[in-house]
Design a protein around this motif. Structure first.
Motif, PDB file in Angstrom:
ATOM      1  N   ARG A  76       4.238  13.309  56.089  1.00 21.56           N
ATOM      2  CA  ARG A  76       4.644  13.879  54.801  1.00 21.56           C
ATOM      3  C   ARG A  76       4.607  12.855  53.681  1.00 21.56           C
ATOM      4  NH1 ARG A  76       8.051  17.110  58.074  1.00 21.56           N
ATOM      5  NH2 ARG A  76       7.663  19.344  57.718  1.00 21.56           N
ATOM      6  N   GLN A 119       3.242  27.132  51.805  1.00 19.68           N
ATOM      7  CA  GLN A 119       3.983  25.937  52.185  1.00 19.68           C
ATOM      8  C   GLN A 119       4.501  26.021  53.620  1.00 19.68           C
ATOM      9  OE1 GLN A 119       4.222  23.259  49.871  1.00 19.68           O
ATOM     10  NE2 GLN A 119       4.594  22.285  51.834  1.00 19.68           N
ATOM     11  N   ASN A 153       3.735  23.317  56.596  1.00 20.89           N
ATOM     12  CA  ASN A 153       4.776  22.677  57.403  1.00 20.89           C
ATOM     13  C   ASN A 153       4.476  22.820  58.893  1.00 20.89           C
ATOM     14  OD1 ASN A 153       6.412  21.647  55.336  1.00 20.89           O
ATOM     15  ND2 ASN A 153       7.476  23.604  55.078  1.00 20.89           N
ATOM     16  N   GLU A 204       4.011  19.783  61.544  1.00 23.58           N
ATOM     17  CA  GLU A 204       4.889  19.713  62.716  1.00 23.58           C
ATOM     18  C   GLU A 204       4.144  19.901  64.038  1.00 23.58           C
ATOM     19  OE1 GLU A 204       8.091  19.022  62.819  1.00 23.58           O
ATOM     20  OE2 GLU A 204       8.521  18.996  60.663  1.00 23.58           O
TER      21      GLU A 204
END
Length: 345
Positions: free
Chosen positions: A235, A247, A251, A255
């Motif tokens: 990030r 978004q 993510n 992840e």
């Protein structure tokens, strides 16, 4: 922008676009087996004849050819900028900021490297007239302190101070590069919002945000595959602006437990980058290909001169990158078939 100025840029950009390298040109280039043969072909059968006219008979060095190809990008864009109205010149000169940042990053890597001691950057002679600082002063810089002195008073100074190495700590060149690129992105967004409204503003920002997003995708993949980076480490290297990917999906990609899972998730995103049975993918190739096709669509059908200028710049940069891939492939003895897989057109 006046209709004359706008029409002149549209006509000139499309005229230059019509003289791009074709599939048959690439087929001929892939038959060449050294850099000198490539130059001979480009000089005799393509629009690159003028820029390569300085090469006479004899051996051509790869570095010389790549420097001239970079110069050709600048010259082509400058042919379009000359038609810009004074009101919009600020937008068209954003490309100068990009070149300045590339030059600074080259210098920073030299300062930060023990391998290339004594090596020096090559200052493009065509840049000096347009740059926001004395680019030749970089040649006398030997360390980071000297770089700060050289860049004092410029828009890059605060970023350089922020990442100045302390005592024996190493320079975090990746985060510094991110900070310098952020200067360009901020300048681009601010300029577009100041000069343009409505659909024009939206399309110009979409092109930038898509480019940023594709850079993020490439970076996430490489950090997972080659460096086993954590989500937090990833990030801090990204620009988190979103465009086509929500978004929440971005993510998920960050992840992902590894590069393979990342690719599976990406296949279910708006970009739909599918992989083959061996889970192998040239991530940079696919992200550049997406950007190329989006830019080419605007290039061919948009009637907005600023957008056509920006997308021509993207399309032509990828053509130059194609030539560099061919040159690099020859250097490492790759077959024409291998090199062809990396070309976008």
């Amino acid at each position: 922008m006046s209709s004359f100025s706008s029409n002149a840029i549209l006509a000139k950009a499309r005229s230059m676009y019509s003289r791009r390298l074709t599939e048959s040109n690439y087929e001929e280039l892939l038959k060449r087996r050294d850099v000198t043969d490539i130059v001979t072909y480009l000089k005799s059968d393509t629009v690159y004849s003028d820029i390569l006219s300085t090469f006479k008979d004899g051996v051509v060095h790869r570095g010389q050819l790549e420097a001239l190809l970079n110069k050709e990008i600048f010259l082509r864009l400058n042919r379009l900028i000359r038609y810009a109205s004074k009101k919009e010149l600020e937008f068209y000169r954003l490309s100068i900021t990009e070149i300045e940042i590339q030059l600074l990053l080259q210098k920073i890597r030299i300062i930060n490297s023990k391998i290339y001691t004594g090596y020096e950057i090559e200052i493009p002679d065509y840049l000096a007239k347009y740059a926001s600082f004395n680019v030749y002063s970089l040649l006398g810089v030997e360390d980071y302190e000297g770089l700060l002195i050289c860049l004092r008073g410029t828009k890059y100074y605060d970023a350089l101070v922020k990442f100045q190495p302390k005592e024996d700590e190493p320079l975090d060149s990746n985060l510094l590069e991110l900070e310098l690129k952020h200067i360009y992105y901020y300048e681009y967004i601010t300029t577009v919002k100041k000069l343009y409204k409505g659909k024009k503003q939206k399309e110009l920002l979409t092109m930038l945000n898509t480019s940023i997003e594709l850079q993020n995708i490439t970076k996430i993949y490489r950090l997972k595959k080659y460096f086993n980076a954590t989500p937090d480490q990833i990030r801090e290297t990204l620009f988190m602006e979103s465009s086509r990917i929500p978004q929440s999906k971005m993510n998920e990609l960050i992840e992902a437990k590894d590069a393979s899972e990342f690719l599976r998730l990406l296949a279910d995103s708006p970009y739909k980058l599918y992989i083959d049975d061996r889970e192998f993918v040239f991530i940079e190739y696919y992200t550049e290909k997406i950007k190329y096709h989006l830019a080419r669509r605007y290039m061919r059908f948009s009637t907005d001169s600023a957008l056509v200028y920006m997308t021509y710049k993207i399309v032509y940069q990828i053509e130059i990158d194609n030539l560099k891939h061919i040159i690099e492939g020859l250097r490492y003895g790759e077959s024409p078939q291998q090199i062809a897989k990396m070309l976008i057109y």
